[in-house]
Design a protein around this motif. Structure first.
Motif, mmCIF file in Angstrom:
data_model
loop_
_atom_site.group_PDB
_atom_site.id
_atom_site.type_symbol
_atom_site.label_atom_id
_atom_site.label_comp_id
_atom_site.label_asym_id
_atom_site.label_seq_id
_atom_site.Cartn_x
_atom_site.Cartn_y
_atom_site.Cartn_z
ATOM 1 N N ASP A 1 0.849 -1.191 0.000
ATOM 2 C CA ASP A 1 0.000 0.000 0.000
ATOM 3 C C ASP A 1 0.889 1.248 0.000
ATOM 4 N N THR A 2 0.876 1.989 -1.117
ATOM 5 C CA THR A 2 1.707 3.190 -1.212
ATOM 6 C C THR A 2 0.824 4.421 -1.280
ATOM 7 N N GLU A 3 -0.238 4.419 -0.494
ATOM 8 C CA GLU A 3 -1.204 5.493 -0.604
ATOM 9 C C GLU A 3 -1.153 6.441 0.590
ATOM 10 N N VAL A 4 -1.229 7.723 0.242
ATOM 11 C CA VAL A 4 -1.419 8.765 1.237
ATOM 12 C C VAL A 4 -2.823 9.332 1.011
ATOM 13 N N THR A 5 -3.631 9.312 2.037
ATOM 14 C CA THR A 5 -4.996 9.815 1.884
ATOM 15 C C THR A 5 -5.144 11.157 2.571
ATOM 16 N N GLN A 6 -5.973 12.010 1.993
ATOM 17 C CA GLN A 6 -6.221 13.327 2.561
ATOM 18 C C GLN A 6 -7.721 13.593 2.578
ATOM 19 N N THR A 7 -8.173 14.148 3.671
ATOM 20 C CA THR A 7 -9.576 14.553 3.787
ATOM 21 C C THR A 7 -9.651 15.939 4.405
ATOM 22 N N ASP A 85 -4.873 32.547 1.195
ATOM 23 C CA ASP A 85 -4.487 31.202 1.625
ATOM 24 C C ASP A 85 -5.194 30.126 0.807
ATOM 25 N N SER A 86 -6.086 30.532 -0.053
ATOM 26 C CA SER A 86 -6.762 29.567 -0.916
ATOM 27 C C SER A 86 -5.723 28.894 -1.805
ATOM 28 N N ALA A 87 -5.734 27.561 -1.807
ATOM 29 C CA ALA A 87 -4.699 26.804 -2.532
ATOM 30 C C ALA A 87 -5.009 25.317 -2.423
ATOM 31 N N LEU A 88 -4.184 24.528 -3.070
ATOM 32 C CA LEU A 88 -4.212 23.075 -2.902
ATOM 33 C C LEU A 88 -3.183 22.733 -1.830
ATOM 34 N N TYR A 89 -3.618 22.045 -0.793
ATOM 35 C CA TYR A 89 -2.710 21.665 0.282
ATOM 36 C C TYR A 89 -2.398 20.175 0.141
ATOM 37 N N LEU A 90 -1.118 19.918 -0.050
ATOM 38 C CA LEU A 90 -0.653 18.560 -0.307
ATOM 39 C C LEU A 90 0.072 18.011 0.904
ATOM 40 N N CYS A 91 -0.218 16.776 1.211
ATOM 41 C CA CYS A 91 0.504 16.054 2.248
ATOM 42 C C CYS A 91 1.400 15.034 1.566
ATOM 43 N N ALA A 92 2.540 14.759 2.150
ATOM 44 C CA ALA A 92 3.438 13.733 1.618
ATOM 45 C C ALA A 92 4.076 12.992 2.777
ATOM 46 N N SER A 93 4.584 11.803 2.483
ATOM 47 C CA SER A 93 5.317 11.055 3.501
ATOM 48 C C SER A 93 6.511 10.377 2.836
ATOM 49 N N SER A 94 7.524 10.080 3.652
ATOM 50 C CA SER A 94 8.685 9.339 3.163
ATOM 51 C C SER A 94 9.197 8.446 4.273
ATOM 52 N N GLN A 95 10.000 7.473 3.870
ATOM 53 C CA GLN A 95 10.513 6.501 4.829
ATOM 54 C C GLN A 95 11.194 7.208 5.999
ATOM 55 N N ALA A 97 13.318 11.265 6.936
ATOM 56 C CA ALA A 97 13.369 12.663 6.494
ATOM 57 C C ALA A 97 14.663 12.968 5.771
ATOM 58 N N LEU A 98 15.536 11.964 5.656
ATOM 59 C CA LEU A 98 16.804 12.213 4.984
ATOM 60 C C LEU A 98 16.651 11.927 3.505
ATOM 61 N N PRO A 99 17.039 12.889 2.665
ATOM 62 C CA PRO A 99 16.996 12.614 1.235
ATOM 63 C C PRO A 99 18.022 11.543 0.896
ATOM 64 N N PRO A 100 17.863 10.814 -0.190
ATOM 65 C CA PRO A 100 16.843 11.028 -1.222
ATOM 66 C C PRO A 100 15.637 10.106 -1.095
ATOM 67 N N ASP A 101 15.173 9.904 0.133
ATOM 68 C CA ASP A 101 13.968 9.086 0.293
ATOM 69 C C ASP A 101 12.831 9.647 -0.558
ATOM 70 N N THR A 102 12.130 8.761 -1.220
ATOM 71 C CA THR A 102 11.022 9.161 -2.086
ATOM 72 C C THR A 102 9.871 9.694 -1.251
ATOM 73 N N GLN A 103 9.347 10.832 -1.659
ATOM 74 C CA GLN A 103 8.152 11.371 -1.027
ATOM 75 C C GLN A 103 6.926 10.897 -1.805
ATOM 76 N N TYR A 104 5.960 10.362 -1.074
ATOM 77 C CA TYR A 104 4.697 9.925 -1.662
ATOM 78 C C TYR A 104 3.649 10.974 -1.315
ATOM 79 N N PHE A 105 2.987 11.485 -2.347
ATOM 80 C CA PHE A 105 2.037 12.575 -2.157
ATOM 81 C C PHE A 105 0.600 12.072 -2.134
ATOM 82 N N GLY A 106 -0.207 12.734 -1.327
ATOM 83 C CA GLY A 106 -1.640 12.531 -1.374
ATOM 84 C C GLY A 106 -2.255 13.378 -2.479
ATOM 85 N N PRO A 107 -3.560 13.225 -2.721
ATOM 86 C CA PRO A 107 -4.224 13.956 -3.802
ATOM 87 C C PRO A 107 -4.486 15.426 -3.471
#
Lengths: 114, 113
Positions: A1-7, A85-95, A97-107
């Motif tokens: 499961d590589t999903e980040v969910t946002q509500t 402040d109106s905008a798209l707010y994106l959440c992401a996660s990675s293994q 916090a040290l790069p170059p860990d891949t960031q997975y973004f929510g919608p």
């Protein structure tokens, strides 16, 4: 499961309202991020949490308040926002916090402040 | 300060044609380099990343990018464009020893039938 969910997906709020954005991941990632993306612009980093501790705050106004209750959840509390402040707010996660860990973004959550 | 420049805010290609999206970084020490794609009303998806191994990096959906230190470039290519490739593409960098990922302004790819 590589999903980040946002509500929620969309949120409309007045300048006096208090609302929260929620982000969740179940990949066991220990770093989570909030980004703000204005229309036709690249994402801009707001906050980074590493092992549930706030590690980066990119001088974000205090009307945005992040919270990381546990390693799977990230919230962004909103209060007294401005129309700009109106905008798209994106959440992401990675293994980690040290790069170059891949960031997975929510919608993202599309926020409109009236 | 680290920066990343994407040449061309819009690129239009015909279906089946070569896709070339340009990215240059400014840093004396090569950073970590990434390409992301964003479809309308969606989040970003990583296409590929350069860490310090092979200079030719292969990614998903047939995309690849070549790191050229002498040119401080990391251009994204795909031999044959599909209609489904139409999207916004972001080049991004994270400095060695740093934590913050900086995104380029983005390039909108249009694919004509």
């Amino acid at each position: 499961d590589t999903e980040v969910t946002q509500t929620p997906k969309h949120l409309v709020m007045g300048m006096t309202n208090k609302k929260s954005l929620k982000c969740e991941q179940h990949m066991g990632h220990r770093a989570m991020y909030w980004y703000k993306q204005k229309a036709k612009k690249p994402p801009e980093l707001m906050f980074v949490y590493s092992y549930e501790k706030l590690s980066i705050n990119e001088s974000v106004p205090s009307r945005f308040s992040p919270e990381c209750p546990n390693s799977s959840l990230l919230n962004l509390h909103l209060h007294a926002l401005q129309p700009e402040d109106s905008a798209l707010y994106l959440c992401a996660s990675s293994q980690g916090a040290l790069p170059p860990d891949t960031q997975y973004f929510g919608p993202g959550t599309r926020l409109t402040v009236l | 300060a680290q920066s990343v420049t994407q040449l061309g805010s819009h690129v239009s290609v015909s279906e089946g044609a070569l896709v070339l999206l340009r990215c240059n970084y400014s840093s004396s020490v090569p950073p970590y380099l990434f390409w992301y794609v964003q479809y309308p009303n969606q989040g970003l998806q990583l296409l590929l990343k350069y860490t310090s191994a092979a200079t030719l990096v292969k990614g998903i959906n047939g995309f690849e990018a070549e790191f050229k230190k002498s040119e401080t470039s990391f251009h994204l290519t795909k031999p044959s464009a599909h209609m489904s490739d139409a999207a916004e593409y972001f080049c991004a960098v994270t400095p060695r020893g740093g934590f913050k990922t900086i995104f380029g302004a983005g390039t909108r790819l249009f694919v004509k039938a």
